[in-house]
Design an enzyme around this catalytic site. Sequence first.
Site, PDB file in Angstrom:
ATOM      1  N   LYS A  92      -3.301 -33.001 -21.771  1.00  0.00           N
ATOM      2  CA  LYS A  92      -2.008 -33.677 -21.881  1.00  0.00           C
ATOM      3  C   LYS A  92      -2.252 -35.154 -22.137  1.00  0.00           C
ATOM      4  CE  LYS A  92       2.236 -34.728 -19.388  1.00  0.00           C
ATOM      5  NZ  LYS A  92       3.103 -34.404 -18.248  1.00  0.00           N
ATOM      6  N   LYS A 104      -0.713 -30.674 -25.216  1.00  0.00           N
ATOM      7  CA  LYS A 104       0.580 -31.349 -25.265  1.00  0.00           C
ATOM      8  C   LYS A 104       0.390 -32.807 -25.639  1.00  0.00           C
ATOM      9  CE  LYS A 104       4.265 -32.846 -22.259  1.00  0.00           C
ATOM     10  NZ  LYS A 104       4.716 -33.091 -20.923  1.00  0.00           N
TER      11      LYS A 104
HETATM   12  C1  PBG Z   1       5.914 -34.402 -16.183  1.00  0.00           C
HETATM   13  C2  PBG Z   1       6.272 -33.923 -17.543  1.00  0.00           C
HETATM   14  C3  PBG Z   1       6.613 -34.695 -18.653  1.00  0.00           C
HETATM   15  C4  PBG Z   1       6.895 -33.793 -19.695  1.00  0.00           C
HETATM   16  C5  PBG Z   1       6.726 -32.516 -19.192  1.00  0.00           C
HETATM   17  N1  PBG Z   1       6.321 -32.611 -17.850  1.00  0.00           N
HETATM   18  C6  PBG Z   1       6.770 -36.161 -18.786  1.00  0.00           C
HETATM   19  C7  PBG Z   1       5.641 -37.073 -18.649  1.00  0.00           C
HETATM   20  O1  PBG Z   1       4.476 -36.689 -18.544  1.00  0.00           O
HETATM   21  O2  PBG Z   1       5.924 -38.263 -18.627  1.00  0.00           O
HETATM   22  C8  PBG Z   1       7.312 -34.192 -21.080  1.00  0.00           C
HETATM   23  C9  PBG Z   1       7.968 -33.128 -21.908  1.00  0.00           C
HETATM   24  C10 PBG Z   1       8.643 -33.610 -23.139  1.00  0.00           C
HETATM   25  O3  PBG Z   1       8.569 -34.783 -23.562  1.00  0.00           O
HETATM   26  O4  PBG Z   1       9.308 -32.769 -23.738  1.00  0.00           O
HETATM   27  N2  PBG Z   1       6.680 -33.786 -15.197  1.00  0.00           N
END
Ligand code: PBG
Length: 327
Positions: A197, A251
Amino acid sequence: MSFPQRRLRRLRRTPALRRLVAETRLSPDDFIAPLFVREGITEPQPIASIPGIVQHTLGSLRAEVADLVGLGVPGVILFGVPETKDEVGSGAWDPNGIVQVALRELRDTFGDRVVLITDLCLDEYTSHGHCGVLDGRGSVDNDATLDLYAKVALAQAAAGADMVAPSGMMDGAVAAIRGALDGGNFLETAIMGYSAKYASALYGPFRDAVDVTIEGGGDRKGYQQDPANARESLEEIRQDLFEGADIVMVKPAMSYLDIIARARQEVDVPIAAYHVSGEYAMVKAAAERGWIDGDAVAIEHLTSIRRAGADMILTYFAREVAELLND
Ligand code: PBG
């Protein structure tokens, strides 16, 4: 010319021919729909920067899941928007926290007809907006956070989650969660790691959806990955598998197709990719201006993510594209 010259265009001539030779197929089976459920509201609230997606009430959430099941979408991932937040994010493991309440309702209504996945993180529940608890110096304390993730996992599993998806990028999260689940006798609860991520600027609309602002204009670069790095993703993925992840995720998706493709060559577990809020919003905004054909681009994006090697896609397009594919 007398030799049988190969013309690559022959197999592109008709839609039926193209279908026959398609190397990648897209189906509602591939989708996981991200759904937001907000505590204390009586009407669904639109999210301006994620057009077509809302913060659900418990009632509208149930109706949405019913529609998705009817369209053939096998899974949903739930995000909670609590009424109150605190320093440690205790709403995330409260048995009466919004996600736990929603899980019990959905499990009662749908039984095993839908895979219920939960995002496992603290950012929606902490007053400072970080994915973990802060140490004295204002940075996220990795190991103190793991203890809290273990509590969240148990609360989500007890409320009926089939799968928990740790998204906080803490080292050791999968091991801590697997240990807690096994200790609580939730041996069947699976883990989908948000393994690779990135600290992406494409999560902006999502943070509107969950009312998260990172305190002091901060960011997540101290725990999420640097977009400059690819090999590091494979380290993250191998580590999550070693710790017990059942599914690994990359991601965002479109800017990281190389990561998906490399992961596909390295591992044989299912790979998920998250087509994130900013990716969705860019398509929607350009389509709204008439600059692109939104439906066609949505299908092209999702097909490309599958072609790169992802088995499943978390996407805000789940419902819309499932409708198109079912037509
Ligand atoms: C954290 C989380 C995020 C997303 C999914 N889980 C936000 C982040 O890491 O700041 C982002 C998903 C998206 O942008 O569609 N709980």
